[in-house]
Design an enzyme around this catalytic site. Sequence first.
Site, PDB file in Angstrom:
ATOM      1  CB  ALA A   1      -0.925  -0.002   1.211  1.00 38.67           C
TER       2      ALA A   1
ATOM      3  CB  SER B   1      -5.664   1.019   9.002  1.00 42.40           C
ATOM      4  OG  SER B   1      -5.138  -0.041   9.774  1.00 42.40           O
ATOM      5  NE  ARG B   2      -9.995  -6.012   9.637  1.00 39.29           N
ATOM      6  CZ  ARG B   2      -9.843  -7.248   9.198  1.00 39.29           C
ATOM      7  NH1 ARG B   2      -8.698  -7.881   9.395  1.00 39.29           N
ATOM      8  NH2 ARG B   2     -10.814  -7.862   8.573  1.00 39.29           N
TER       9      ARG B   2
ATOM     10  CG  HIS C   1      -7.603  -9.493  -1.495  1.00 42.15           C
ATOM     11  ND1 HIS C   1      -6.729  -9.949  -2.457  1.00 42.15           N
ATOM     12  CD2 HIS C   1      -6.884  -8.635  -0.721  1.00 42.15           C
ATOM     13  CE1 HIS C   1      -5.547  -9.405  -2.277  1.00 42.15           C
ATOM     14  NE2 HIS C   1      -5.613  -8.605  -1.227  1.00 42.15           N
TER      15      HIS C   1
ATOM     16  CE  LYS D   1       0.457  -8.753  -7.848  1.00 47.36           C
ATOM     17  NZ  LYS D   1       0.864  -7.695  -6.977  1.00 47.36           N
TER      18      LYS D   1
ATOM     19  CG  ASP E   1       2.641 -13.683  -0.867  1.00 42.70           C
ATOM     20  OD1 ASP E   1       3.761 -13.169  -1.068  1.00 42.70           O
ATOM     21  OD2 ASP E   1       1.721 -13.094  -0.269  1.00 42.70           O
TER      22      ASP E   1
END
Length: 337
Positions: free
Chosen positions: A17, A37-38, A80, A98, A179
């Site tokens: 990010a 954000s959380r 996601h 992705k 990943d």
Amino acid sequence: MTEQGVRWGILATGGIAATFTADLVDMPDAEVVAVASRSQESADAFAERFGIERAYGDWAALAADEDIDVVYVATPHSAHRAAAGLCLEAGRNVLCEKAFTLNAREAEELVALANGRGSFLMEAMWMYCNPLIRRLKTLIDDGAIGEVRHVQADFGLAGPFPPSHRLRDPAQGGGALLDLGVYPVSFAQLLLGEPSDIVARAVLSDESVDLQTGALLSWESGALASVHCSIIGGTATSASVTGSRGRIDIPYGFFFPDHFVLHRDGRDPEKVTADPADGPRASLRHEAAEVMRALRAGETESPLVPLDGTLAVMRTLDTIRDRVGVRYPSEAELTRA
């Protein structure tokens, strides 16, 4: 969208990010107007770092912000579906990192949400937006090396990663395949489409995620692709495409190449180089530019990263995981195909 540019929201504050946002703030036609954000503390720190006006301590507030033209979802891929789904349900356009989701079922749900609302949705497969990769695909499509016979691609990191790392955590979609393996698989399918058959083997961790995976993909045309990914060994991270009349070799960093070598039967090798402005991470800027171009054109998906292609890659990743026995906790209710 405003006269100044396309207004972006950033959902998550991790490394990718930050890298993407750093590129966005340098683009004259992009405005980063909000981050979520959380954790409010994390959102505030990110906003201060990049000069972002609004910082939200929860995802829903960002999704509800009507001043945002498109949200970049950069959470771990296990989140996601929830993050992108929340944004799509609120009417936002979405660029989602992705691997697109944990599995094809979740990917299909996001595509259905976007289609139902007429919203733009794109997987952040920035390799597909790289000008040199696009040049390679054009050469192959135009028959520069004849009919494709074999594709090879690998991506491996040396590690070692401790059991506490997200790459070893099944709850976060851990393992090499989602990943790292998404790159070799996506490269092969960019050139050949969805395979007709898949054979795969893997070495699994004590947590039952894949430490390394190899797969042989095959097509009815007779073409094959050998793909490999690893979190226990640093690989060449290279690729090659062999055709009936030649070969293309891409050295280290095949998904953000600075050059490739075209070998055509009866000719000297040709080195095809990237524009000097296209550094190792320039693909992120090309990806952002493609999103903004599509939004201005009123398109709901990108022809460079079509949703059908994203769904096809997710089906391949599902099949590989099924072959090697990797299943995530959130999939416990699903029946194996």
